[in-house]
Design a protein around this motif. Structure first.
Motif, PDB file in Angstrom:
ATOM      1  N   PHE A 133      29.468  80.100  94.940  1.00 19.50           N
ATOM      2  CA  PHE A 133      30.949  80.395  95.181  1.00 19.50           C
ATOM      3  C   PHE A 133      31.114  79.167  95.151  1.00 19.50           C
ATOM      4  O   PHE A 133      30.561  77.824  95.598  1.00 19.50           O
ATOM      5  CB  PHE A 133      30.741  80.783  96.353  1.00 19.50           C
ATOM      6  N   ILE A 134      32.149  78.474  93.924  1.00 17.85           N
ATOM      7  CA  ILE A 134      32.207  76.901  94.179  1.00 17.85           C
ATOM      8  C   ILE A 134      34.067  77.188  93.886  1.00 17.85           C
ATOM      9  O   ILE A 134      34.952  78.384  93.517  1.00 17.85           O
ATOM     10  CB  ILE A 134      32.151  76.789  92.502  1.00 17.85           C
ATOM     11  N   LYS A 135      34.294  76.152  94.958  1.00 19.00           N
ATOM     12  CA  LYS A 135      35.416  77.249  95.098  1.00 19.00           C
ATOM     13  C   LYS A 135      36.564  75.345  95.338  1.00 19.00           C
ATOM     14  O   LYS A 135      35.966  74.509  95.938  1.00 19.00           O
ATOM     15  CB  LYS A 135      36.254  77.657  97.026  1.00 19.00           C
ATOM     16  N   PHE A 136      37.496  75.951  94.425  1.00 16.63           N
ATOM     17  CA  PHE A 136      38.441  74.271  94.419  1.00 16.63           C
ATOM     18  C   PHE A 136      39.658  74.037  95.219  1.00 16.63           C
ATOM     19  O   PHE A 136      40.362  75.378  95.123  1.00 16.63           O
ATOM     20  CB  PHE A 136      39.057  74.290  92.821  1.00 16.63           C
ATOM     21  N   GLU A 137      39.801  72.763  95.506  1.00 13.38           N
ATOM     22  CA  GLU A 137      40.844  73.783  96.612  1.00 13.38           C
ATOM     23  C   GLU A 137      41.973  73.642  96.383  1.00 13.38           C
ATOM     24  O   GLU A 137      43.756  74.034  96.588  1.00 13.38           O
ATOM     25  CB  GLU A 137      41.535  71.628  97.673  1.00 13.38           C
ATOM     26  N   THR A 194      42.954  72.682  91.924  1.00 14.17           N
ATOM     27  CA  THR A 194      42.453  73.167  90.210  1.00 14.17           C
ATOM     28  C   THR A 194      41.200  73.113  89.695  1.00 14.17           C
ATOM     29  O   THR A 194      40.489  73.365  88.858  1.00 14.17           O
ATOM     30  CB  THR A 194      43.242  73.389  89.236  1.00 14.17           C
ATOM     31  N   PHE A 195      40.264  71.351  90.115  1.00 11.12           N
ATOM     32  CA  PHE A 195      40.063  70.656  89.336  1.00 11.12           C
ATOM     33  C   PHE A 195      39.136  69.697  90.377  1.00 11.12           C
ATOM     34  O   PHE A 195      39.705  69.593  91.471  1.00 11.12           O
ATOM     35  CB  PHE A 195      39.931  71.060  87.954  1.00 11.12           C
ATOM     36  N   PHE A 196      38.087  68.664  89.877  1.00 12.75           N
ATOM     37  CA  PHE A 196      37.626  67.360  90.985  1.00 12.75           C
ATOM     38  C   PHE A 196      38.942  66.484  91.124  1.00 12.75           C
ATOM     39  O   PHE A 196      38.909  65.915  92.231  1.00 12.75           O
ATOM     40  CB  PHE A 196      36.331  66.548  90.234  1.00 12.75           C
ATOM     41  N   ASN A 197      39.644  66.271  90.241  1.00 16.57           N
ATOM     42  CA  ASN A 197      40.915  65.744  90.228  1.00 16.57           C
ATOM     43  C   ASN A 197      42.000  65.842  90.858  1.00 16.57           C
ATOM     44  O   ASN A 197      42.965  64.805  91.103  1.00 16.57           O
ATOM     45  CB  ASN A 197      41.139  65.282  88.451  1.00 16.57           C
ATOM     46  N   ILE A 230      28.291  82.065  89.221  1.00 14.13           N
ATOM     47  CA  ILE A 230      28.192  81.298  89.683  1.00 14.13           C
ATOM     48  C   ILE A 230      29.874  81.906  89.395  1.00 14.13           C
ATOM     49  O   ILE A 230      30.242  83.385  88.654  1.00 14.13           O
ATOM     50  CB  ILE A 230      28.930  80.041  88.280  1.00 14.13           C
ATOM     51  N   GLU A 231      30.587  82.284  90.868  1.00  9.14           N
ATOM     52  CA  GLU A 231      32.019  82.713  90.917  1.00  9.14           C
ATOM     53  C   GLU A 231      32.568  81.566  90.854  1.00  9.14           C
ATOM     54  O   GLU A 231      32.711  80.501  92.142  1.00  9.14           O
ATOM     55  CB  GLU A 231      32.332  83.733  92.005  1.00  9.14           C
ATOM     56  N   VAL A 232      33.822  81.015  90.554  1.00  8.91           N
ATOM     57  CA  VAL A 232      34.519  79.931  90.928  1.00  8.91           C
ATOM     58  C   VAL A 232      35.712  80.575  91.055  1.00  8.91           C
ATOM     59  O   VAL A 232      36.507  81.213  90.506  1.00  8.91           O
ATOM     60  CB  VAL A 232      35.185  78.602  89.759  1.00  8.91           C
ATOM     61  N   LYS A 233      36.704  79.730  92.115  1.00  8.46           N
ATOM     62  CA  LYS A 233      38.179  79.990  93.279  1.00  8.46           C
ATOM     63  C   LYS A 233      38.977  78.698  92.455  1.00  8.46           C
ATOM     64  O   LYS A 233      38.343  78.055  93.039  1.00  8.46           O
ATOM     65  CB  LYS A 233      37.692  80.774  94.043  1.00  8.46           C
ATOM     66  N   THR A 234      39.791  78.737  92.330  1.00  8.84           N
ATOM     67  CA  THR A 234      41.224  77.500  92.590  1.00  8.84           C
ATOM     68  C   THR A 234      41.560  77.997  94.040  1.00  8.84           C
ATOM     69  O   THR A 234      42.306  78.916  94.091  1.00  8.84           O
ATOM     70  CB  THR A 234      41.424  77.764  91.369  1.00  8.84           C
ATOM     71  N   ARG A 235      42.300  76.702  93.568  1.00  7.31           N
ATOM     72  CA  ARG A 235      43.749  77.386  94.825  1.00  7.31           C
ATOM     73  C   ARG A 235      43.027  77.479  96.214  1.00  7.31           C
ATOM     74  O   ARG A 235      44.214  78.614  96.602  1.00  7.31           O
ATOM     75  CB  ARG A 235      44.831  77.981  94.371  1.00  7.31           C
TER      76      ARG A 235
END
Length: 122
Positions: free
Chosen positions: A88-92, A94-97, A49-54
């Motif tokens: 590849f998980i990308k948050f719009e 920083t997180f679900f909330n 898993i690779e996680v990106k934020t913003r």
């Protein structure tokens, strides 16, 4: 030039050491920290898993790296294990909330992501 660490939030001593002590990316030497490796030893499923934020995207070299590492693992994984591949998980934001979440560039709910990462969709 090798990209500078941006967050400054987590412990960065080893990250800084890597960037200062190992070859520069212009030599072809690339470094990526893999955010997570998940696996279930009972069902013998494993994924990266690779996680990106913003809404950050994977860099081109990172996409190539993950594509290659997936191919290498698939070619050498034990027959009784199932390599689920790369997520590849990308948050719009920083997180679900605080915004949308995407799995491999497809919007996904928190519940559906839990199911996917728990290897429930077998």
């Amino acid at each position: 030039m090798t990209q500078v660490e941006k967050t400054g939030i987590r412990e960065l001593n080893f990250s800084k050491w890597i960037r200062e002590s190992l070859p520069d990316s212009k030599t072809g030497f690339m470094v990526s920290d893999i955010d997570f490796i998940i696996y279930n030893y009972k069902t013998k499923n494993i994924a990266i898993i690779e996680v990106k934020t913003r809404s950050a995207e994977l860099k081109t070299w990172q996409s190539i790296f993950y594509k290659n590492i997936c191919k290498w693992i698939k070619n050498g994984i034990d027959d009784d294990w199932n390599f689920k591949g790369f997520y590849f998980i990308k948050f719009e934001n920083t997180f679900f909330n605080d915004g949308k979440c995407f799995l491999n560039n497809i919007e996904i709910s928190e519940l559906d992501l839990i199911k996917e990462l728990s290897f429930v969709n077998e």
